[in-house]
Design a protein around this motif. Structure first.
Motif, PDB file in Angstrom:
ATOM      1  N   UNK A  81       0.844  -1.199   0.000  1.00 27.14           N
ATOM      2  CA  UNK A  81       0.000   0.000   0.000  1.00 27.14           C
ATOM      3  C   UNK A  81       0.875   1.242   0.000  1.00 27.14           C
ATOM      4  N   UNK A  82       0.192   2.393  -0.002  1.00 27.86           N
ATOM      5  CA  UNK A  82       0.902   3.667  -0.057  1.00 27.86           C
ATOM      6  C   UNK A  82       1.828   3.839   1.141  1.00 27.86           C
ATOM      7  N   UNK A  83       1.371   3.438   2.330  1.00 23.30           N
ATOM      8  CA  UNK A  83       2.186   3.619   3.534  1.00 23.30           C
ATOM      9  C   UNK A  83       3.494   2.838   3.426  1.00 23.30           C
ATOM     10  N   UNK A  84       3.425   1.592   2.955  1.00 24.12           N
ATOM     11  CA  UNK A  84       4.643   0.800   2.801  1.00 24.12           C
ATOM     12  C   UNK A  84       5.550   1.402   1.722  1.00 24.12           C
ATOM     13  N   UNK A  85       4.930   1.887   0.650  1.00 30.23           N
ATOM     14  CA  UNK A  85       5.728   2.486  -0.429  1.00 30.23           C
ATOM     15  C   UNK A  85       6.462   3.725   0.068  1.00 30.23           C
ATOM     16  N   UNK A  86       5.754   4.583   0.791  1.00 32.73           N
ATOM     17  CA  UNK A  86       6.378   5.796   1.313  1.00 32.73           C
ATOM     18  C   UNK A  86       7.497   5.445   2.303  1.00 32.73           C
ATOM     19  N   UNK A  87       7.227   4.483   3.186  1.00 32.13           N
ATOM     20  CA  UNK A  87       8.247   4.076   4.158  1.00 32.13           C
ATOM     21  C   UNK A  87       9.485   3.537   3.462  1.00 32.13           C
ATOM     22  N   UNK A  88       9.284   2.730   2.420  1.00 41.67           N
ATOM     23  CA  UNK A  88      10.438   2.155   1.715  1.00 41.67           C
ATOM     24  C   UNK A  88      11.240   3.258   1.024  1.00 41.67           C
ATOM     25  N   UNK A  89      10.552   4.164   0.345  1.00 42.85           N
ATOM     26  CA  UNK A  89      11.255   5.220  -0.393  1.00 42.85           C
ATOM     27  C   UNK A  89      12.036   6.138   0.551  1.00 42.85           C
ATOM     28  N   UNK A  90      11.443   6.517   1.659  1.00 42.83           N
ATOM     29  CA  UNK A  90      12.140   7.433   2.562  1.00 42.83           C
ATOM     30  C   UNK A  90      13.278   6.729   3.300  1.00 42.83           C
ATOM     31  N   UNK A  91      13.113   5.444   3.603  1.00 43.26           N
ATOM     32  CA  UNK A  91      14.192   4.691   4.243  1.00 43.26           C
ATOM     33  C   UNK A  91      15.357   4.494   3.281  1.00 43.26           C
ATOM     34  N   UNK A  92      15.030   4.195   2.020  1.00 47.06           N
ATOM     35  CA  UNK A  92      16.065   3.899   1.021  1.00 47.06           C
ATOM     36  C   UNK A  92      16.500   5.143   0.236  1.00 47.06           C
ATOM     37  N   UNK A  93      16.087   6.297   0.700  1.00 48.06           N
ATOM     38  CA  UNK A  93      16.336   7.540  -0.047  1.00 48.06           C
ATOM     39  C   UNK A  93      17.806   7.690  -0.466  1.00 48.06           C
ATOM     40  N   UNK A  94      18.715   7.541   0.483  1.00 53.82           N
ATOM     41  CA  UNK A  94      20.138   7.705   0.141  1.00 53.82           C
ATOM     42  C   UNK A  94      20.592   6.627  -0.822  1.00 53.82           C
ATOM     43  N   UNK A  95      20.150   5.392  -0.606  1.00 54.87           N
ATOM     44  CA  UNK A  95      20.561   4.298  -1.491  1.00 54.87           C
ATOM     45  C   UNK A  95      20.021   4.492  -2.910  1.00 54.87           C
ATOM     46  N   UNK A  96      18.800   5.020  -3.013  1.00 64.16           N
ATOM     47  CA  UNK A  96      18.246   5.297  -4.349  1.00 64.16           C
ATOM     48  C   UNK A  96      19.100   6.339  -5.064  1.00 64.16           C
ATOM     49  N   UNK A  97      19.479   7.378  -4.334  1.00 62.28           N
ATOM     50  CA  UNK A  97      20.255   8.454  -4.955  1.00 62.28           C
ATOM     51  C   UNK A  97      21.664   7.998  -5.327  1.00 62.28           C
ATOM     52  N   UNK A  98      22.312   7.202  -4.453  1.00 62.92           N
ATOM     53  CA  UNK A  98      23.676   6.755  -4.811  1.00 62.92           C
ATOM     54  C   UNK A  98      23.611   5.709  -5.929  1.00 62.92           C
ATOM     55  N   UNK A  99      22.527   4.912  -5.973  1.00 57.95           N
ATOM     56  CA  UNK A  99      22.376   3.967  -7.082  1.00 57.95           C
ATOM     57  C   UNK A  99      22.157   4.722  -8.390  1.00 57.95           C
ATOM     58  N   UNK A 100      21.349   5.772  -8.316  1.00 58.98           N
ATOM     59  CA  UNK A 100      21.142   6.621  -9.497  1.00 58.98           C
ATOM     60  C   UNK A 100      22.459   7.229  -9.960  1.00 58.98           C
ATOM     61  N   UNK A 101      23.251   7.723  -9.003  1.00 58.66           N
ATOM     62  CA  UNK A 101      24.532   8.328  -9.366  1.00 58.66           C
ATOM     63  C   UNK A 101      25.472   7.296  -9.971  1.00 58.66           C
ATOM     64  N   UNK A 102      25.488   6.080  -9.377  1.00 52.73           N
ATOM     65  CA  UNK A 102      26.340   5.021  -9.916  1.00 52.73           C
ATOM     66  C   UNK A 102      25.913   4.687 -11.351  1.00 52.73           C
ATOM     67  N   UNK A 103      24.608   4.528 -11.547  1.00 55.99           N
ATOM     68  CA  UNK A 103      24.104   4.193 -12.883  1.00 55.99           C
ATOM     69  C   UNK A 103      24.438   5.302 -13.881  1.00 55.99           C
ATOM     70  N   UNK A 104      24.284   6.560 -13.443  1.00 51.54           N
ATOM     71  CA  UNK A 104      24.588   7.676 -14.349  1.00 51.54           C
ATOM     72  C   UNK A 104      26.077   7.726 -14.681  1.00 51.54           C
ATOM     73  N   UNK A 105      26.932   7.539 -13.644  1.00 53.69           N
ATOM     74  CA  UNK A 105      28.380   7.585 -13.877  1.00 53.69           C
ATOM     75  C   UNK A 105      28.835   6.490 -14.839  1.00 53.69           C
ATOM     76  N   UNK A 106      28.151   5.336 -14.788  1.00 55.36           N
ATOM     77  CA  UNK A 106      28.548   4.210 -15.636  1.00 55.36           C
ATOM     78  C   UNK A 106      27.682   4.114 -16.897  1.00 55.36           C
ATOM     79  N   UNK A 107      26.895   5.175 -17.139  1.00 50.48           N
ATOM     80  CA  UNK A 107      26.068   5.269 -18.357  1.00 50.48           C
ATOM     81  C   UNK A 107      25.150   4.052 -18.513  1.00 50.48           C
ATOM     82  N   UNK A 108      24.578   3.634 -17.395  1.00 50.56           N
ATOM     83  CA  UNK A 108      23.596   2.548 -17.422  1.00 50.56           C
ATOM     84  C   UNK A 108      22.219   3.192 -17.584  1.00 50.56           C
ATOM     85  N   UNK A 109      21.925   3.600 -18.808  1.00 45.83           N
ATOM     86  CA  UNK A 109      20.713   4.387 -19.056  1.00 45.83           C
ATOM     87  C   UNK A 109      19.448   3.640 -18.662  1.00 45.83           C
TER      88      UNK A 109
END
Length: 884
Positions: free
Chosen positions: A598-626
């Motif tokens: 549900x929405x509550x679980x989705x929000x909790x997961x996104x806010x908990x994993x916020x830093x990991x999502x951003x560093x994964x995005x940065x890793x993917x961008x740096x390695x051109x994993x479009x």
């Protein structure tokens, strides 16, 4: 009397420091002698190396002299230390003996003088001073104690302790006292000719084992752990008060380099006088060079230390353990079992009755010992920042630390407050005067070489990489593989599902492996079922992955991790924004998807994993994993509601670049629209206009109606915010017919609401009312609850302009109630209706209520990352409080 200064030749003492110490020593001695009535000029004295000996005239009363001189030495030492810098302070060892001396062409000579020097050099005396918080440790010969001290109440004979002295050719017994930190009083010893052993106390004729290795001079911190160990010391036999007693076992655990042995030895030296029957120590070599010590080897060593002849030691381990328990029964002995690997290695060494205490150190959590043997667990973590600073200051010196405070802070940060790493790094600077602390920091800054710099010392016990190696080599293959994979993770911590993705294993198989690594203190459990690394252990794990795993294996593990984060973030985004028209990006499904119900679980997961999502995005961008960068950027919309619109801009920018590289014009247009809208919310007008114009060009080329609607609407909203209402109406009127029937009616509602705002700006209140009513109706039909709150706020604003603020108040309160039920869009669903509510209340003269609403609205705008809107609200708040 022989006097020797502790650490006289240490590197921290320069030539001037040593001269000041020697001058201070002579001043202390002369003043103390004068207090006894003994003229210093009448005493023969000589320097011998860095020690000095003094011959007290034979006519001086020995008892009166000893009784008076020791307290005065303590007093003068404290005066000296209080008035001199740290490198000139004195902690002193004194040896006392009485006997005849002779003189020849080389000076004083006699066996009595030799014995005094041997007493002063005895290891037990050095250990006693090192473990004492005081400034003086005194040792007397057996003869002097028996003939003088024992009969002198003012010398407190009950606070002297017998110790074995073995220095060069000398084997004797000495008696130690700590005048300014005395041992607890013991029953008075009997004379040497007829000595008896008091119950529970060793007699001076029997060797009392004191096997502790030396402890570090500059131990610092760990006050809570020391207090916890102190609290576990078993009471004396006469203090049991009838309560059942058992042997006290304490397991000190923690990662390699955390200082477990240092703590245990420092504490044991400090309190071993509470265990008059001896202190037994063994390094079990559970982690380190060499093979682990077997229980039989440890038992044999203990039995020999307790006086059992080698030929009388049983061959069977069980029999050895039984004999040890028999010898320790009724005694007070401290056992330090250092560097244990398993509980099985420890159990045969445990006493069977009360009175003894066992301290075990290990990198393993020794859960079995805690569960089945009732051991008290004491886990060491990193030093606190003040403790880390104290440790570095003790090594570098206060002056050097004060000269480079910023560099010292950086050194502590780069070493992660790990005691071993701090010692190595600070000692590197201390040992090389040409190196500044900043130079060492520069060496440590490179993640790729930091472990090498911290491992350059020849002693592998002080090489950080070697210390970590000892733990890693004990791991079974499947645990070692997971440890290496975890080192590849780019974020600060991770969950079980993320670890399973890296390991390419089901979560059920990964859980016990994580638990085993946590028990070995190679990773740390964190709140919420998560795990994290110490920074240096993370670097070590990644280094092991580079050494042992192929590039293909590492890339496959990271791809599996990115699939997990991309898929789960996209699923969570769909949960949060189910009514938004999706132009979906292609997303692979992981082998073991993580369900968000549900929405509550989705929000909790996104806010908990916020830093990991951003560093994964940065890793993917740096390695051109479009294929990862684009959907991860799309899934970062939640950051707007999480109070990070600037991070949202950065995420969208990475996605735009990836979509452009991939030639995916539809995704590029969506991300440009998203970035333009966020820029508009932040008041970045030029950025917003450029993004919206570029998106409009792409949408036109693609002939994509939804994208055209988004662009026309967002352009109209930008013009409203800039006060250009007529232009806004034209853009929104172009969007309205295209929006009908799109996305369950939600986008038509959005355009209607913005048309209401534009007409309200033009003073077309009735037209604004009609658009606002249609927008609210469409929001309700679409089931868009956050949008409903937004539409209510539009309508409330219109009612205020129509002269009916009461209706506006009711609508705002309903909107706020909806806003408080969801974490999304708090700036629009709570702060904005609060602002309108305050305006309506103020219009009705209810200023106090209005002020409360404005204050909360401003706070929410600050929290959600919109300080310019907070400033606008505070301006209204200030105007309302100003006198007319």
């Amino acid at each position: 009397m022989v006097a020797d200064v502790e650490g006289f030749g240490e590197r921290r003492r320069t030539g001037p420091h040593q001269r000041a110490v020697r001058d201070g020593l002579y001043d202390v001695m002369e003043t103390a002698f004068a207090a006894t009535g003994t003229a210093w000029k009448d005493c023969y004295r000589e320097d011998r190396g860095d020690a000095v000996f003094v011959l007290v005239p034979g006519g001086v009363d020995k008892a009166a002299f000893i009784e008076a001189v020791l307290p005065k030495v303590v007093t003068r030492l404290r005066v000296h230390n209080d008035t001199h810098p740290e490198a000139q302070r004195i902690r002193l060892r004194l040896a006392l003996h009485a006997g005849e001396v002779g003189y020849d062409e080389h000076g004083v000579t006699s066996s009595s003088l030799t014995l005094a020097f041997r007493l002063c050099d005895a290891a037990p005396l050095k250990i006693a001073l090192a473990a004492s918080p005081g400034v003086l440790a005194v040792i007397a010969s057996d003869w002097l104690f028996d003939d003088v001290v024992r009969h002198t109440p003012g010398a407190a004979p009950a606070t002297w302790r017998p110790v074995p002295v073995e220095v060069k050719e000398t084997i004797a017994t000495g008696w130690i006292t700590l005048p300014d930190h005395p041992y607890p009083a013991a029953p008075a010893p009997a004379p040497s000719g007829s000595r008896t052993v008091p119950a529970g106390r060793p007699g001076p004729g029997r060797m009392v084992p004191r096997q502790l290795p030396g402890s570090v001079r500059d131990f610092t911190g760990r006050a809570e752990h020391l207090a916890a160990l102190d609290a576990l010391i078993p009471p004396d036999p006469d203090q049991h008060e009838g309560r059942p007693q058992s042997v006290v076992i304490t397991a000190v655990d923690g990662a390699g380099g955390m200082g477990k042995t240092t703590l245990a030895l420092h504490w044991a030296h400090r309190i071993q006088h509470r265990f008059p029957d001896g202190t037994l120590y063994v390094n079990l070599r559970g982690y380190g060079p060499g093979v682990p010590v077997t229980p039989g080897e440890a038992l044999s060593g203990f039995l020999r230390a307790l006086g059992v002849a080698a030929r009388a030691i049983p061959a069977d381990v069980d029999a050895q353990a039984a004999l040890l328990r028999s010898l320790l029964a009724g005694k007070r002995v401290l056992l330090v079992l250092d560097n244990a690997h398993t509980a099985e290695q420890i159990r045969p060494l445990l006493p069977g009755t009360a009175g003894c205490m066992v301290v075990v150190t290990s990198r393993d959590s020794l859960t079995g010992l805690v569960v089945t043997d009732a051991a008290h667990r004491l886990t060491l973590d990193l030093l606190s920042p003040p403790e880390a600073l104290d440790l570095v200051t003790g090594i570098l010196g206060a002056a050097r630390t004060a000269t480079e405070p910023d560099a010292v802070d950086d050194l502590i940060r780069l070493c992660g407050r790990l005691p071993l790493a701090l010692r190595v790094a600070a000692s590197r600077a201390a040992a090389h005067p040409h190196l500044t602390v900043a130079d060492v920091v520069t060496e440590l800054t490179d993640d790729g070489t930091r472990l090498d710099i911290l491992s350059e010392f020849g002693d592998e016990r002080t090489a950080v990489r070697a210390v970590f190696d000892w733990s890693y080599r004990r791991l079974p293959p499947e645990q070692a593989r997971l440890f290496r994979r975890l080192g590849l993770h780019p974020g600060p911590d991770l969950s079980l599902p993320a670890a399973a993705a890296l390991a390419e294993l089901p979560p059920t198989d990964t859980r016990p492996l994580l638990a085993a690594l946590a028990d070995a203190h190679l990773i740390e459990p964190a709140a919420g079922g998560r795990y994290r690394f110490h920074d240096l252990l993370r670097a070590y794990a990644a280094d092991q992955a580079r050494r042992h795993d192929s590039a293909e294996d590492r890339d496959r593990a990271l791809e599996s991790m990115l699939i997990f984060y991309t898929h789960t973030a996209t699923a969570a985004d769909h949960r949060l924004y189910p009514l938004s028209s999706q132009i979906p990006a292609t997303v692979a499904e992981p082998d073991h998807p993580h369900a968000l119900r549900d929405l509550e679980q989705a929000w909790a997961w996104l806010t908990t994993e916020r830093t990991n999502i951003l560093v994964s995005l940065q890793y993917a961008a740096d390695h051109r994993l479009n294929h990862h960068t684009i959907p991860l950027a799309r899934a970062c919309s939640f950051l707007d509601s999480a109070g990070s619109p600037h991070e949202t801009i950065d995420a969208y920018s990475a996605g735009i670049a990836a979509a452009n590289r991939a030639g995916n014009r539809a995704q590029e247009a969506v991300l440009l629209l998203n970035r333009g809208e966020t820029a508009s919310n932040l008041g970045w007008w030029d950025q917003a206009r450029a993004d919206l114009e570029q998106a409009a060009t792409l949408a036109q080329a693609l002939d994509h109606t939804p994208l055209q609607v988004y662009g026309l609407n967002d352009h109209g909203l930008l013009l409203i915010r800039r006060g250009r209402f007529e232009e806004a109406v034209r853009w929104l009127n172009s969007a309205l017919p295209l929006s009908r029937g799109l996305d369950t009616g939600r986008w038509e509602a959005v355009v209607e609401g913005n048309l209401s705002s534009a007409h309200l700006g033009l003073g077309h209140n009735q037209i604004a009312f009609e658009h606002a009513e249609r927008g609210l109706r469409l929001r309700r039909q679409a089931g868009d609850r956050p949008g409903e709150a937004w539409a209510m706020t539009h309508l409330a604003r219109v009612w205020r302009h129509l002269g009916n603020p009461e209706k506006g108040i009711a609508l705002c309160r309903d909107a706020i109630a909806i806003g408080r039920s969801t974490p999304l869009y708090r700036n629009e669903t709570i702060a904005e209706p609060l602002d309108v509510l305050a305006t309506c209340l103020h219009q009705l003269g209810r200023t106090d209520e209005a002020l409360v609403c404005w204050q909360e609205a401003a706070a929410i705008y600050d929290e959600t990352g919109y300080p310019h809107k907070a400033a606008e609200v505070r301006q209204r708040l200030g105007d309302a409080q100003s006198p007319p």
